[in-house]
Write an enzyme that holds these catalytic residues in place. Structure first.
Site, PDB file in Angstrom:
ATOM      1  CD  GLU A  75      -3.110   6.292   0.573  1.00 51.85           C
ATOM      2  OE1 GLU A  75      -2.296   6.183   1.513  1.00 51.85           O
ATOM      3  OE2 GLU A  75      -3.742   5.331   0.097  1.00 51.85           O
ATOM      4  CG  ASP A 134       1.503  11.552   1.752  1.00 49.11           C
ATOM      5  OD1 ASP A 134       1.091  11.749   2.905  1.00 49.11           O
ATOM      6  OD2 ASP A 134       2.699  11.378   1.475  1.00 49.11           O
ATOM      7  CG  ASP A 185      -5.282   5.634   3.340  1.00 48.30           C
ATOM      8  OD1 ASP A 185      -4.456   6.363   3.914  1.00 48.30           O
ATOM      9  OD2 ASP A 185      -5.277   4.391   3.412  1.00 48.30           O
ATOM     10  CD  GLU A 243      -2.666  11.121   2.824  1.00 42.08           C
ATOM     11  OE1 GLU A 243      -1.824  11.667   3.559  1.00 42.08           O
ATOM     12  OE2 GLU A 243      -2.611   9.913   2.497  1.00 42.08           O
TER      13      GLU A 243
END
Length: 225
Positions: A42, A46, A115, A118
């Site tokens: 994640e 991101d 989440d 990502e």
């Protein structure tokens, strides 16, 4: 923890076939289900998402200011938008969750879905390269990038501040009234206090920032009536 279902179907939906299925397996695994969970992926995803969307906006809007670009990016990469994408992918059907999260409906929770998106981006990067990630993310965001505009992308806190400044009113005060839950799944209750309202307005969300934005949005509605 439930087994992951129909991975080939998910890969077709994502538009990507993994060389190492272990990357996808980890991306779909919540920390409540295993020590080998998706939080590191994640983190990676991101950063990749941010640069891909930043680059797309930079070239799509050559006359936009830095502030406009930042606000558009914030709109496109926020948890709500990522959760919408996850729902389109039916990602909740594939998540590995611990018994507690399963019981509480974690497969529908916005933060868990966001989440996971990502984490999948991070997994695709490790399984291939940045260009594959770029093309896939742009495909996922194609319809959203078509309709995003530099105007009306200011967040509620900014809009509230500008509104109060316009009428020479004191700026709002935000105060965390309450927090509950474990460190990784906290719920924040934030009060927004403004001069024109006799009582504080409360926002509740999974982060302090989101709770402040929620409260600010409610205040705007009230003071503009």
């Amino acid at each position: 923890m439930e087994p992951i279902k129909n991975i080939p179907r998910l890969c077709r939906t994502l538009g990507y076939e993994f060389n190492e299925k272990a990357f996808l397996d980890q991306a779909l695994t919540h920390r409540s289900a295993s020590n080998k969970h998706n939080e590191r992926l994640e983190f990676l995803g991101d950063s990749i998402l941010s640069i891909v969307i930043s680059d797309a906006l930079y070239h799509q809007f050559p006359a936009a200011t830095e502030g406009d670009l930042s606000r558009m990016r914030a709109t496109l990469v926020c948890g709500k938008m990522l959760a919408e994408i996850a729902i389109e992918f039916k990602l909740g059907d594939y998540l590995k969750l611990g018994p507690g999260e399963l019981k509480s409906g974690g497969f529908r929770r916005e933060s868990i879905l966001a989440d996971a998106v990502e984490a999948i981006i991070g997994a695709i990067y490790l399984d291939s390269d940045i260009e594959n990630c770029r093309q896939l993310v742009l495909n996922w965001y194609e319809s959203r990038l078509k309709v995003i505009e530099p105007i009306n992308q200011k967040d509620p806190k900014t809009l509230l501040q500008e509104y109060l400044q316009k009428y020479r009113k004191p700026l709002p005060v935000y105060r965390v009234a309450h927090t509950e839950g474990d460190a990784h799944e906290q719920t924040f209750t934030v009060e927004c206090i403004v001069e024109d309202l006799s009582q504080a307005v409360v926002g509740v969300a999974s982060s302090r920032r989101k709770a402040e934005q929620s409260a600010a949005a409610q205040v705007l509605e009230l003071i503009k009536k």
